[in-house]
Enzyme design. Sequence first.
Site, PDB file in Angstrom:
ATOM      1  N   LYS A   1       0.852  -1.188   0.000  1.00 54.47           N
ATOM      2  CA  LYS A   1       0.000   0.000   0.000  1.00 54.47           C
ATOM      3  C   LYS A   1       0.888   1.238   0.000  1.00 54.47           C
ATOM      4  O   LYS A   1       1.932   1.263   0.685  1.00 54.47           O
ATOM      5  CB  LYS A   1      -0.903  -0.037   1.234  1.00 54.47           C
ATOM      6  CG  LYS A   1      -1.962   1.050   1.284  1.00 54.47           C
ATOM      7  CD  LYS A   1      -2.903   0.854   2.472  1.00 54.47           C
ATOM      8  CE  LYS A   1      -4.014   1.876   2.532  1.00 54.47           C
ATOM      9  NZ  LYS A   1      -4.940   1.658   3.665  1.00 54.47           N
TER      10      LYS A   1
ATOM     11  N   SER B   1      -9.770   1.583   2.436  1.00 53.52           N
ATOM     12  CA  SER B   1      -8.868   2.355   1.615  1.00 53.52           C
ATOM     13  C   SER B   1      -7.793   1.533   0.920  1.00 53.52           C
ATOM     14  O   SER B   1      -7.188   2.015  -0.028  1.00 53.52           O
ATOM     15  CB  SER B   1      -8.196   3.434   2.466  1.00 53.52           C
ATOM     16  OG  SER B   1      -7.404   2.843   3.479  1.00 53.52           O
TER      17      SER B   1
ATOM     18  N   SER C   1     -10.002  -0.848   6.652  1.00 53.23           N
ATOM     19  CA  SER C   1      -9.404  -0.675   5.323  1.00 53.23           C
ATOM     20  C   SER C   1      -8.652  -1.864   4.762  1.00 53.23           C
ATOM     21  O   SER C   1      -8.269  -1.837   3.598  1.00 53.23           O
ATOM     22  CB  SER C   1      -8.474   0.531   5.325  1.00 53.23           C
ATOM     23  OG  SER C   1      -9.233   1.686   5.148  1.00 53.23           O
TER      24      SER C   1
HETATM   25  N1  GLN Z   1     -13.223   3.833   5.715  1.00 51.19           N
HETATM   26  C1  GLN Z   1     -12.772   4.234   7.009  1.00 51.19           C
HETATM   27  C2  GLN Z   1     -12.404   5.703   6.952  1.00 51.19           C
HETATM   28  O1  GLN Z   1     -12.658   6.285   5.963  1.00 51.19           O
HETATM   29  C3  GLN Z   1     -11.609   3.395   7.441  1.00 51.19           C
HETATM   30  C4  GLN Z   1     -10.370   3.746   6.748  1.00 51.19           C
HETATM   31  C5  GLN Z   1      -9.192   2.910   7.168  1.00 51.19           C
HETATM   32  O2  GLN Z   1      -9.327   1.861   7.804  1.00 51.19           O
HETATM   33  N2  GLN Z   1      -8.018   3.414   6.837  1.00 51.19           N
HETATM   34  O3  GLN Z   1     -11.882   6.262   7.844  1.00 51.19           O
END
Ligand code: GLN
Length: 482
Positions: free
Chosen positions: A78, A153, A177
């Site tokens: 990532k 994400s 994410s």
């Molecule tokens: N979708 C969640 C957010 O927008 C979690 C994101 C994540 O785990 N990095 O914060």
Amino acid sequence: MTPPRSALDLAAAIRNGEASAVEVLDDYLAVIDAHDGEIHAFNLVTRDAARAQATAIDQRVASGEHPGLLAGVPVALKDNLCTRGVPTTCSSRILDGWRPPYDATVVTRLREAGAVMVGKTNMDEFAMGSSTESSAFGPTRNPHDTSRVPGGSSGGSAAAVAAGFAPVALGSDTGGSIRQPAALCGVVGMKPTYGTVSRYGLVAFASSLDQIGPLTTTVADAALVFDVIGGHDPADSTSLDRPAPRVLSVLDEGIQGMTVGVLTEFLEDADADVVARTRQAAEACAAAGARVEEISVPEVRLGLSAYYLIAPAEASSNLARYDGVRFGLRVDAEDTTAMNTATRSVGFGAEVKRRIMLGTYALSAGYMDAYYGQALRVRTKIIEGFARAYRRCDVLLGPTTPSTAFSIGAKVGDPMTMYLSDVCTIPTNLAGHPAISIPFGSGDDGLPVGVQLLAPALAENTLLRAAAVIEAAAASMGGSRS
Ligand code: GLN
């Protein structure tokens, strides 16, 4: 040569000379070349560095050395994991041109285990989002249906594994994410216990929640990668000063006599087809000798609202460092304050700005106790709720996400709806507990469904034993929808 799909098989074949790391890499690069134009899983493919690493692995095998547990296994990272000298963008314009001067600890550990880094994957900007659509570089597409999102994400990492671009990817999970994109792309995604995997070199979003973990095609590969990347790191002050659980060796121990709690609240939040798959996964646990019961943890209902105060509060502080002086982009202006403002206005996208404003407000004088303080008290309630459940149950089971992959563009205009994608994953992050998403059949639309297992802190052993049972049940069910 058609490479075996799992990292375990690949590494074994490379170690015993049946396959060469360079040939394996070239096979994966050919798949990337053929399909990543459409999928856009990668921000950057590090072809030459990968070939040099693969060549070195083949030389180590030839000279009789042990090249490591992940010998020659291509891994996608990532793009919020620091890689020395290699651009690390967090899919944000604000890091334009930044090359980290050091490697994240997980990157070092993967390399020491013989893994070959193939590239940096697309993500929601600074990991804020659930669809990869907040990337400054455009969305990633779901390999199962390119009109749909891959989740986020870590959408690029999930899509890379699902599309066969790499057998292993790393993601980060602050509120879901790793697990949510794994579910939407039909791969395995694991969030380890907070503190078991070093965050050194992970660009911080919300430091009390962020954890790095694997996305793979099998539960055994997730276990293998966790064994490699887990364990104490003095460079991360929140790293637990004890060995991480070793998991690969316990995978086939089964779940006879365990109690599996099906989490009522998560079922209530999910679509009927996703609930049906979850119930089938519960039946598979019962068939394997576990006691299955439904259990209610009402506190998890408070997760989303607590998270959307705590995570933005921490983010607003963490992202203050992007001031146009030390990292990446600078937009020149007449004085420093104007330069800071111009840089941050141009460099950050809409979702990141929204989080910074929310977080700054939640922490501001006069409001801090009512918002941030209250969220912390709710976080404690959630931890207590899970503790109560774990007095009865060894693991908890539920859907990973309320629905299968949604269409690109469907939720971008409505942040609240987007935030609801993580209603089943966020509570675990607030508790710091481990959880894993396992592909389990498909929904009415034919797209992958993921079921989620949750366990108490440091119970990765139990978690992965149960995950292996569910994976086996999914395999015996084939692609069936009912
Ligand atoms: N979708 C969640 C957010 O927008 C979690 C994101 C994540 O785990 N990095 O914060």
